[in-house]
Scaffold this motif. Sequence first.
Motif, PDB file in Angstrom:
ATOM      1  N   VAL A  86      -3.521   7.901  -2.057  1.00  0.00           N
ATOM      2  CA  VAL A  86      -3.996   6.541  -2.339  1.00  0.00           C
ATOM      3  C   VAL A  86      -3.245   5.973  -3.545  1.00  0.00           C
ATOM      4  O   VAL A  86      -2.808   4.816  -3.528  1.00  0.00           O
ATOM      5  CB  VAL A  86      -5.518   6.512  -2.592  1.00  0.00           C
ATOM      6  CG1 VAL A  86      -5.978   5.090  -2.937  1.00  0.00           C
ATOM      7  CG2 VAL A  86      -6.288   7.019  -1.369  1.00  0.00           C
ATOM      8  N   ILE A  87      -3.077   6.785  -4.578  1.00  0.00           N
ATOM      9  CA  ILE A  87      -2.357   6.333  -5.779  1.00  0.00           C
ATOM     10  C   ILE A  87      -0.910   6.001  -5.451  1.00  0.00           C
ATOM     11  O   ILE A  87      -0.382   4.957  -5.861  1.00  0.00           O
ATOM     12  CB  ILE A  87      -2.442   7.402  -6.892  1.00  0.00           C
ATOM     13  CG1 ILE A  87      -3.872   7.496  -7.426  1.00  0.00           C
ATOM     14  CG2 ILE A  87      -1.460   7.077  -8.025  1.00  0.00           C
ATOM     15  CD1 ILE A  87      -4.081   8.582  -8.471  1.00  0.00           C
ATOM     16  N   ASN A 125      -5.311   2.397   2.202  1.00  0.00           N
ATOM     17  CA  ASN A 125      -6.116   2.027   1.033  1.00  0.00           C
ATOM     18  C   ASN A 125      -5.269   1.681  -0.180  1.00  0.00           C
ATOM     19  O   ASN A 125      -5.787   1.128  -1.156  1.00  0.00           O
ATOM     20  CB  ASN A 125      -7.107   3.143   0.700  1.00  0.00           C
ATOM     21  CG  ASN A 125      -8.451   2.912   1.346  1.00  0.00           C
ATOM     22  OD1 ASN A 125      -9.312   2.221   0.811  1.00  0.00           O
ATOM     23  ND2 ASN A 125      -8.637   3.480   2.533  1.00  0.00           N
ATOM     24  N   GLY A 126      -3.986   1.983  -0.117  1.00  0.00           N
ATOM     25  CA  GLY A 126      -3.095   1.565  -1.194  1.00  0.00           C
ATOM     26  C   GLY A 126      -3.138   0.058  -1.381  1.00  0.00           C
ATOM     27  O   GLY A 126      -3.128  -0.447  -2.505  1.00  0.00           O
ATOM     28  N   ARG A 127      -3.199  -0.649  -0.265  1.00  0.00           N
ATOM     29  CA  ARG A 127      -3.301  -2.117  -0.324  1.00  0.00           C
ATOM     30  C   ARG A 127      -4.595  -2.540  -0.995  1.00  0.00           C
ATOM     31  O   ARG A 127      -4.593  -3.411  -1.877  1.00  0.00           O
ATOM     32  CB  ARG A 127      -3.240  -2.698   1.090  1.00  0.00           C
ATOM     33  CG  ARG A 127      -3.690  -4.153   1.195  1.00  0.00           C
ATOM     34  CD  ARG A 127      -3.752  -4.625   2.634  1.00  0.00           C
ATOM     35  NE  ARG A 127      -4.393  -5.932   2.748  1.00  0.00           N
ATOM     36  CZ  ARG A 127      -5.692  -6.126   2.940  1.00  0.00           C
ATOM     37  NH1 ARG A 127      -6.519  -5.087   3.039  1.00  0.00           N
ATOM     38  NH2 ARG A 127      -6.181  -7.353   3.037  1.00  0.00           N
ATOM     39  N   ASN A 128      -5.699  -1.923  -0.597  1.00  0.00           N
ATOM     40  CA  ASN A 128      -7.009  -2.318  -1.124  1.00  0.00           C
ATOM     41  C   ASN A 128      -7.120  -2.083  -2.627  1.00  0.00           C
ATOM     42  O   ASN A 128      -7.578  -2.963  -3.373  1.00  0.00           O
ATOM     43  CB  ASN A 128      -8.118  -1.552  -0.399  1.00  0.00           C
ATOM     44  CG  ASN A 128      -8.091  -1.754   1.104  1.00  0.00           C
ATOM     45  OD1 ASN A 128      -7.540  -0.924   1.816  1.00  0.00           O
ATOM     46  ND2 ASN A 128      -8.648  -2.847   1.593  1.00  0.00           N
ATOM     47  N   GLN A 161      -5.042  10.827   6.139  1.00  0.00           N
ATOM     48  CA  GLN A 161      -3.792  10.414   5.493  1.00  0.00           C
ATOM     49  C   GLN A 161      -3.462   8.961   5.829  1.00  0.00           C
ATOM     50  O   GLN A 161      -3.013   8.195   4.970  1.00  0.00           O
ATOM     51  CB  GLN A 161      -2.653  11.339   5.941  1.00  0.00           C
ATOM     52  CG  GLN A 161      -2.754  12.733   5.351  1.00  0.00           C
ATOM     53  CD  GLN A 161      -1.744  13.704   5.935  1.00  0.00           C
ATOM     54  OE1 GLN A 161      -1.345  13.585   7.091  1.00  0.00           O
ATOM     55  NE2 GLN A 161      -1.332  14.685   5.153  1.00  0.00           N
ATOM     56  N   LYS A 162      -3.696   8.589   7.063  1.00  0.00           N
ATOM     57  CA  LYS A 162      -3.456   7.208   7.502  1.00  0.00           C
ATOM     58  C   LYS A 162      -4.347   6.239   6.731  1.00  0.00           C
ATOM     59  O   LYS A 162      -3.904   5.191   6.260  1.00  0.00           O
ATOM     60  CB  LYS A 162      -3.736   7.111   9.007  1.00  0.00           C
ATOM     61  CG  LYS A 162      -3.283   5.825   9.667  1.00  0.00           C
ATOM     62  CD  LYS A 162      -3.488   5.914  11.177  1.00  0.00           C
ATOM     63  CE  LYS A 162      -3.053   4.636  11.883  1.00  0.00           C
ATOM     64  NZ  LYS A 162      -3.264   4.732  13.357  1.00  0.00           N
ATOM     65  N   ILE A 163      -5.612   6.616   6.584  1.00  0.00           N
ATOM     66  CA  ILE A 163      -6.572   5.784   5.857  1.00  0.00           C
ATOM     67  C   ILE A 163      -6.214   5.698   4.375  1.00  0.00           C
ATOM     68  O   ILE A 163      -6.301   4.635   3.756  1.00  0.00           O
ATOM     69  CB  ILE A 163      -8.005   6.325   6.049  1.00  0.00           C
ATOM     70  CG1 ILE A 163      -8.463   6.095   7.499  1.00  0.00           C
ATOM     71  CG2 ILE A 163      -8.985   5.678   5.068  1.00  0.00           C
ATOM     72  CD1 ILE A 163      -9.730   6.831   7.879  1.00  0.00           C
ATOM     73  N   ILE A 170       0.081  15.146  -1.698  1.00  0.00           N
ATOM     74  CA  ILE A 170       1.369  14.524  -1.366  1.00  0.00           C
ATOM     75  C   ILE A 170       2.454  15.593  -1.506  1.00  0.00           C
ATOM     76  O   ILE A 170       2.250  16.625  -2.141  1.00  0.00           O
ATOM     77  CB  ILE A 170       1.674  13.302  -2.268  1.00  0.00           C
ATOM     78  CG1 ILE A 170       1.594  13.677  -3.754  1.00  0.00           C
ATOM     79  CG2 ILE A 170       0.748  12.147  -1.934  1.00  0.00           C
ATOM     80  CD1 ILE A 170       2.007  12.554  -4.695  1.00  0.00           C
ATOM     81  N   THR A 171       3.616  15.362  -0.929  1.00  0.00           N
ATOM     82  CA  THR A 171       4.657  16.384  -0.922  1.00  0.00           C
ATOM     83  C   THR A 171       5.371  16.509  -2.281  1.00  0.00           C
ATOM     84  O   THR A 171       5.440  15.552  -3.053  1.00  0.00           O
ATOM     85  CB  THR A 171       5.695  16.096   0.172  1.00  0.00           C
ATOM     86  OG1 THR A 171       6.218  14.766   0.003  1.00  0.00           O
ATOM     87  CG2 THR A 171       5.047  16.195   1.552  1.00  0.00           C
TER      88      THR A 171
END
Length: 250
Positions: A140-141, A109-112, A103-105, A168-169
């Motif tokens: 990620v999205i 990855n949102g930035r990437n 989840q952290k990764i 996601i929740t």
Amino acid sequence: MNPIPRISTRGYYDLTDGSTVKNNRYFLYPKQEFAKIVGASELTIMIHGLRNNKVGAVAKAEIAKKRLRQIGYRYPVVGYSYDSNTKGAHLRKYASRALAAGQKIAIKNGRNLALFIQDFKGHSPNTKIRLIGHSLGSQVILSTAEYLARKKENQGIIESAYLFGASITNDVPSSKKYQKILDKMISKKIVNYYYPGDEVLGWAEHKEYVKGPLGLNGAAGKPLSKYQQIRVKPKNHRFASYASTLKKFP
């Protein structure tokens, strides 16, 4: 057969704790294939879930492309490959730690992915970009939309997003914070394909690893108007099973 083009951040994040190893943007493979996509009417990016290595990431993109072709979509489809094969994800005793790292990764990855979208739209401003996310790919999205929202000029930069077995929740589509971000960054629609019988999401909810997964019972509360959800019945949580339920796109 040429390998499916992919945007990759492999090796950028630690597979044990999700810490950043390289602060790079992303890399493209094969790079020349992306040059060919510039000017296309549309581009769809497939983002896989947890427990996918490089081979798995390519396989998920191939599954997406094959299914989209079957239902008449003829535009370019590429994969997004990231460090989701966290250590111990296949073992129950390490599941919590592996998921937390994943989840952290995914969040990072949102930035990437956002940087790729910004860069690509800079070269090909009229290309509509669609995102498909399976399971952890939904995070990620969401994180990509958050990062893009930092710049006003990015409004409507994503044409549409499609979530399958989203981890996601279920309060995301109705929360004030995310409604504003998603409404501004996604131009047309967000479609959530959910299944109350999803064994992986059901287990994750039972163990309280994910509280109320969006892909299990759909959205809670009143979601934003661009959001729609479709109840499907895949054989299991695997992306291939969800993809087989897709009847139309976009």
